[in-house]
Design a protein around this motif. Sequence first.
Motif, short mmCIF file in Angstrom:
data_model
loop_
_atom_site.label_atom_id
_atom_site.label_comp_id
_atom_site.label_asym_id
_atom_site.label_seq_id
_atom_site.Cartn_x
_atom_site.Cartn_y
_atom_site.Cartn_z
N UNK A 183 92.69 -24.23 -16.93
CA UNK A 183 92.74 -23.79 -15.27
C UNK A 183 91.65 -24.25 -14.74
N UNK A 184 91.96 -24.91 -13.47
CA UNK A 184 91.17 -25.54 -12.51
C UNK A 184 91.19 -24.77 -11.06
N UNK A 185 90.27 -24.04 -10.78
CA UNK A 185 90.32 -23.53 -9.32
C UNK A 185 89.39 -23.85 -8.35
N UNK A 186 89.28 -23.16 -7.51
CA UNK A 186 88.32 -23.42 -6.39
C UNK A 186 87.68 -22.32 -5.50
N UNK A 187 86.49 -21.96 -5.44
CA UNK A 187 85.97 -20.88 -4.64
C UNK A 187 85.39 -21.47 -3.41
N UNK A 188 85.14 -20.89 -2.43
CA UNK A 188 84.54 -21.10 -1.10
C UNK A 188 83.44 -20.35 -0.58
N UNK A 189 82.24 -21.04 -1.04
CA UNK A 189 81.06 -20.18 -0.71
C UNK A 189 79.94 -21.27 -0.52
N UNK A 190 78.82 -20.70 0.28
CA UNK A 190 77.74 -21.68 0.51
C UNK A 190 77.01 -22.18 -0.61
N UNK A 191 76.35 -21.17 -1.28
CA UNK A 191 75.31 -21.57 -2.43
C UNK A 191 75.73 -20.56 -3.50
N UNK A 192 75.98 -21.08 -4.85
CA UNK A 192 76.23 -20.00 -5.86
C UNK A 192 74.90 -19.12 -5.98
N UNK A 193 75.28 -18.18 -6.54
CA UNK A 193 74.25 -17.15 -6.93
C UNK A 193 73.19 -16.65 -5.83
N UNK A 194 72.73 -17.45 -4.83
CA UNK A 194 71.84 -16.94 -3.91
C UNK A 194 72.53 -16.79 -2.41
N UNK A 195 73.66 -17.44 -2.29
CA UNK A 195 74.16 -17.20 -0.95
C UNK A 195 75.71 -17.38 -0.79
N UNK A 196 76.46 -16.23 -1.27
CA UNK A 196 77.77 -16.57 -1.84
C UNK A 196 78.62 -15.38 -0.86
N UNK A 197 78.01 -14.86 0.28
CA UNK A 197 78.89 -13.97 1.14
C UNK A 197 79.80 -14.87 1.82
N UNK A 198 81.13 -14.56 1.71
CA UNK A 198 82.18 -15.49 2.07
C UNK A 198 83.39 -14.72 2.35
N UNK A 199 84.24 -15.01 3.73
CA UNK A 199 85.29 -14.39 4.03
C UNK A 199 86.40 -14.97 3.34
N UNK A 200 86.38 -16.23 2.51
CA UNK A 200 87.52 -16.63 2.02
C UNK A 200 87.10 -17.25 0.61
N UNK A 201 86.43 -16.49 -0.41
CA UNK A 201 85.85 -16.66 -1.59
C UNK A 201 87.18 -17.42 -2.45
N UNK A 202 88.29 -16.95 -2.40
CA UNK A 202 89.59 -17.51 -3.02
C UNK A 202 90.02 -18.55 -2.19
N UNK A 203 89.62 -19.76 -2.68
CA UNK A 203 89.96 -20.80 -1.68
C UNK A 203 91.45 -21.09 -1.68
N UNK A 204 92.44 -20.85 -2.64
CA UNK A 204 93.97 -20.80 -2.34
C UNK A 204 94.36 -19.82 -1.60
N UNK A 205 93.65 -18.62 -1.32
CA UNK A 205 94.01 -17.57 -0.50
C UNK A 205 93.66 -18.01 0.92
N UNK A 206 92.48 -18.90 1.27
CA UNK A 206 92.19 -19.37 2.31
C UNK A 206 93.18 -20.27 3.18
N UNK A 207 93.64 -21.09 2.10
CA UNK A 207 94.81 -21.86 2.54
C UNK A 207 96.08 -21.28 2.86
N UNK A 208 96.39 -20.36 2.07
CA UNK A 208 97.55 -19.22 2.55
C UNK A 208 97.42 -18.83 3.89
N UNK A 209 96.30 -18.35 4.17
CA UNK A 209 95.81 -17.71 5.50
C UNK A 209 96.13 -18.86 6.71
N UNK A 210 95.74 -19.95 6.11
CA UNK A 210 96.10 -20.84 7.35
C UNK A 210 97.47 -21.18 7.34
#
Length: 379
Positions: free
Chosen positions: A149-176
């Motif tokens: 399984x290959x998926x994508x997450x949406x965040x600025x920097x793994x581990x140190x700066x991960x605060x994101x309103x659309x971490x699940x990238x697929x759901x971000x596309x669904x929102x649009x």
Amino acid sequence: MQAFLKFIASLLSLVLFLFTGLPTVISENKSVREENIAQQMERIDVLADLYSDGNYKKVNESAATGFDVEKAYADGVKFNEVAYIATHNSYQLQSVPSYRKVYRDLEAVTFGLIDGDAPEYCSDTLTEQLDVGIRSIELDIETVVDGDDISFVCAHSPLIDMASSCYNFSLALEEVKMWSDANPRHLPITVIIEPKKFYLLDSGMRFFNMEHARVLDDLLRDVFGEKLLTPADMMGDYPSLKAMREADGWLPLEECAGKVVVLLHDTTVTGKYIKQDETIKSQAMFPMLRYRDRDKNYASFLIVNKPKDIAKYSQELIFDKNLIVRTRVDTYGSYNDEDRILTLESGAQILSTDYPTKADMTDVPYSVTFENGTAKIIK
């Protein structure tokens, strides 16, 4: 001398961060990631119910735009003849407290060379951005591999700066997609996707490669369906993007209404992505190129981030070669009137800012708009 000082400051910053703040930052990020994921899923469920019930306020596209959109459609205004204020890091939420503290400490020990306010940036949700008239967004992604399984997450920097309103990238596309379905005559939405280059074994994160690019193409087609405006759609019968541009053949806005255009930010696999089919007719995304590639047959969207560069090259790129150019108006914590004026007057069509119009403008001392007070203008 200034460059040397910045290098020393960065080195000191790294040492201070590694020895004083990293463990706490990682711990807080893991916690906020779970909160953000839950919040995103809840928001998507709420939005789905609202759209299903018809219980939402449909956007008046002309009011949100500042010009008569239907008249622009009827008059034959073309895709490349509209300029947009775009959001940069459109998913970003305020960083965790420990990370913000590290930056404040770094600002102090580097005598201001490190901007202590950088982690304070916080964007609206994608739906809120679209509701106030933003039609160009940017999403950074990391690739996650779990077995087959290959998926994508949406965040600025793994581990140190991960605060994101659309971490699940697929759901971000669904929102649009849901917003687009609910507002079917909207101006085309441009989504810039920037694959990052992180490798984190225990989280399944891997370097973005061509296999992942093909999965991304498939995902975009699956989510957006006929709403996805592909390079082949834009070219029509032209043999290449360059031929289309040289014939001034960008599609009329009317044919782009309700569509989504996806751009692949310049990345380590861009060349391989192009080589799959150099006409770009079989790909889902338009590759974004740099100035040096402006005359390639597959050139259509260019990145020229520096305001002084776009001011210098705008006549050649935008008006002579009919390219669409993305530039940067500012970066969070650093903006000035000179750069704002240079970019707004350049003719560039995608102007990314960290200071867009927001859903709540209370206590917002500065934002970037065109003269008509909106995020869009006919050039």
